[in-house]
Write a protein that holds these residues in place. Structure first.
Motif, PDB file in Angstrom:
ATOM      1  N   CYS A  26       0.858  -1.191   0.000  1.00 54.43           N
ATOM      2  CA  CYS A  26       0.000   0.000   0.000  1.00 54.43           C
ATOM      3  C   CYS A  26       0.890   1.235   0.000  1.00 54.43           C
ATOM      4  O   CYS A  26       0.774   2.098  -0.860  1.00 54.43           O
ATOM      5  CB  CYS A  26      -0.908  -0.029   1.231  1.00 54.43           C
ATOM      6  SG  CYS A  26      -1.991   1.394   1.344  1.00 54.43           S
TER       7      CYS A  26
ATOM      8  N   ARG B  77       3.934  -1.178  -7.514  1.00 48.18           N
ATOM      9  CA  ARG B  77       3.234  -0.067  -6.882  1.00 48.18           C
ATOM     10  C   ARG B  77       3.786   0.228  -5.485  1.00 48.18           C
ATOM     11  O   ARG B  77       4.348  -0.649  -4.815  1.00 48.18           O
ATOM     12  CB  ARG B  77       1.735  -0.311  -6.775  1.00 48.18           C
ATOM     13  CG  ARG B  77       1.302  -1.419  -5.840  1.00 48.18           C
ATOM     14  CD  ARG B  77      -0.119  -1.187  -5.291  1.00 48.18           C
ATOM     15  NE  ARG B  77      -0.130  -0.200  -4.225  1.00 48.18           N
ATOM     16  CZ  ARG B  77      -1.140   0.594  -3.933  1.00 48.18           C
ATOM     17  NH1 ARG B  77      -2.248   0.521  -4.622  1.00 48.18           N
ATOM     18  NH2 ARG B  77      -1.052   1.447  -2.934  1.00 48.18           N
TER      19      ARG B  77
ATOM     20  N   LYS C 226      -0.003   9.604   0.542  1.00 48.77           N
ATOM     21  CA  LYS C 226      -1.142   8.761   0.885  1.00 48.77           C
ATOM     22  C   LYS C 226      -2.382   9.571   1.269  1.00 48.77           C
ATOM     23  O   LYS C 226      -2.319  10.424   2.152  1.00 48.77           O
ATOM     24  CB  LYS C 226      -0.784   7.865   2.077  1.00 48.77           C
ATOM     25  CG  LYS C 226       0.320   6.861   1.803  1.00 48.77           C
ATOM     26  CD  LYS C 226      -0.015   5.903   0.662  1.00 48.77           C
ATOM     27  CE  LYS C 226      -1.243   5.063   0.899  1.00 48.77           C
ATOM     28  NZ  LYS C 226      -1.550   4.218  -0.293  1.00 48.77           N
TER      29      LYS C 226
ATOM     30  N   HIS D 179      -8.669  -2.959  -2.131  1.00 45.92           N
ATOM     31  CA  HIS D 179      -9.463  -1.942  -1.427  1.00 45.92           C
ATOM     32  C   HIS D 179     -10.934  -2.305  -1.260  1.00 45.92           C
ATOM     33  O   HIS D 179     -11.502  -2.049  -0.202  1.00 45.92           O
ATOM     34  CB  HIS D 179      -9.230  -0.565  -2.055  1.00 45.92           C
ATOM     35  CG  HIS D 179      -7.840  -0.057  -1.778  1.00 45.92           C
ATOM     36  ND1 HIS D 179      -6.777  -0.316  -2.623  1.00 45.92           N
ATOM     37  CD2 HIS D 179      -7.332   0.615  -0.722  1.00 45.92           C
ATOM     38  CE1 HIS D 179      -5.672   0.206  -2.089  1.00 45.92           C
ATOM     39  NE2 HIS D 179      -5.982   0.781  -0.939  1.00 45.92           N
TER      40      HIS D 179
ATOM     41  N   GLU E 169      -2.424  -5.356  -3.231  1.00 45.79           N
ATOM     42  CA  GLU E 169      -1.437  -4.892  -2.246  1.00 45.79           C
ATOM     43  C   GLU E 169      -0.788  -6.077  -1.534  1.00 45.79           C
ATOM     44  O   GLU E 169      -1.476  -7.020  -1.120  1.00 45.79           O
ATOM     45  CB  GLU E 169      -2.119  -3.982  -1.208  1.00 45.79           C
ATOM     46  CG  GLU E 169      -2.574  -2.668  -1.817  1.00 45.79           C
ATOM     47  CD  GLU E 169      -3.182  -1.693  -0.811  1.00 45.79           C
ATOM     48  OE1 GLU E 169      -3.239  -0.503  -1.132  1.00 45.79           O
ATOM     49  OE2 GLU E 169      -3.605  -2.129   0.278  1.00 45.79           O
TER      50      GLU E 169
ATOM     51  N   ASP F  99      -3.372   0.104   5.607  1.00 51.35           N
ATOM     52  CA  ASP F  99      -4.132  -1.033   5.055  1.00 51.35           C
ATOM     53  C   ASP F  99      -3.562  -2.395   5.454  1.00 51.35           C
ATOM     54  O   ASP F  99      -3.498  -3.320   4.639  1.00 51.35           O
ATOM     55  CB  ASP F  99      -4.220  -0.911   3.520  1.00 51.35           C
ATOM     56  CG  ASP F  99      -5.244   0.147   3.095  1.00 51.35           C
ATOM     57  OD1 ASP F  99      -6.045   0.582   3.950  1.00 51.35           O
ATOM     58  OD2 ASP F  99      -5.238   0.528   1.916  1.00 51.35           O
TER      59      ASP F  99
ATOM     60  N   GLN G 183      -5.627  -5.774   4.736  1.00 46.58           N
ATOM     61  CA  GLN G 183      -5.940  -6.286   3.400  1.00 46.58           C
ATOM     62  C   GLN G 183      -4.716  -6.667   2.570  1.00 46.58           C
ATOM     63  O   GLN G 183      -4.850  -7.078   1.421  1.00 46.58           O
ATOM     64  CB  GLN G 183      -6.776  -5.252   2.624  1.00 46.58           C
ATOM     65  CG  GLN G 183      -5.994  -4.005   2.249  1.00 46.58           C
ATOM     66  CD  GLN G 183      -6.877  -2.873   1.772  1.00 46.58           C
ATOM     67  OE1 GLN G 183      -8.017  -2.737   2.187  1.00 46.58           O
ATOM     68  NE2 GLN G 183      -6.362  -2.040   0.878  1.00 46.58           N
TER      69      GLN G 183
HETATM   70 MN    MN Z   1      -4.065   0.853   0.297  1.00 49.99          MN
END
Ligand code: MN
Ligand code: PEP
Length: 242
Positions: free
Chosen positions: A11, A34, A39, A176, A202, A213, A216
């Motif tokens: 993330c 990525r 953020k 997400h 992610e 995050d 996740q």
């Molecule tokens: Mn994220």
């Protein structure tokens, strides 16, 4: 680049070490790496990203193309060495940003706004193109609805509509909308079966310690296993259609 575009990475860029380590563990499975440096966080108390340093670390870590989110027109020069610029969901209709990013001439991944219609998403894409973006890839990342079965509601019919009515490439960010790790594989498989051009996921070497995050993010091992399956499914779907 294989047919299915895989965008993976953490993330956030958290440190030079972290962004290097994730890259080393997943590089064979990604097309684009990525990592968020700027953020968009709901709470001002949350980790805000490393900013310009984060972009430097991301660039230095990766020999593959990189993508990172821009939040402010004033930062555009910092993105000179970033291959793909991401416009985040919260900025899909930040028209000043769309114009500035378009004028950079770079390829852009445009995420759908939290409550944007498909037609609003397509209009935002037109801004980018009109101002000079070399390519616009659209990204479904879940929308706000009354459903509380996941963090956001993944609109796969929306992906289908764009595929049926336009020539845009559409990728699906499955992290997400899930907001957890146990839905990610199935959402990703469904998206590939549906015909998405790519998937964004992610991943982190130690998700429980992630600065954003953390609920996740897949471990890099889970990520790698899933990508193998997604590529196999993608080939199978191509065969079925031929
Ligand atoms: Mn994220
Ligand atoms: C992200 O990809 O890091 C992100 C913040 O996504 P979104 O804009 O879709 O919330």
């Amino acid at each position: 680049m294989s047919n299915l575009i895989i965008i993976g990475g953490p993330c956030s860029v958290e440190s030079e070490e972290q962004i290097k380590q994730v890259y080393q563990e997943i590089k064979h499975n990604i097309d684009i790496y990525r990592g968020g440096a700027f953020k968009p966080r709901t709470s001002p108390h949350s980790f805000q990203g490393l900013g310009a340093k984060g972009l430097e670390y991301l660039r230095a870590a990766s020999r593959k193309p990189i993508i990172s989110e821009i939040m402010d027109t004033a930062d555009i020069e910092l993105f000179a060495d970033v291959d793909y610029i991401q416009i985040g969901a919260r900025n899909m209709q930040n028209f000043a940003l769309l114009k500035k990013v378009g004028a950079s001439g770079k390829p852009v991944v445009l995420k759908r706004g939290l409550s944007a219609t498909i037609s609003e998403l397509l209009s935002a894409a037109e801004y980018l193109e009109m101002y000079g973006a070399s390519e616009v890839i659209l990204c479904e990342r879940g929308i706000r609805t009354f459903s509380d079965s996941s963090r956001f509601t993944l609109d796969l019919a929306g992906v289908l509509k764009i595929k049926q009515e336009t020539d845009y490439k559409v990728i699906v960010d499955v992290s997400h909308p899930a907001g957890n790790t146990h839905m990610i594989a199935d959402l990703a498989m469904s998206s590939v079966a549906l015909g998405a051009d790519g998937i964004m996921i992610e991943t982190h070497c130690d998700p429980s310690q992630a600065l954003s995050d953390n609920e996740q993010q897949l471990t890099t091992t889970e990520f790698n296993n899933l990508i193998t399956k997604l590529r196999a499914l993608s080939s199978f779907m191509t065969e079925l259609k031929n």
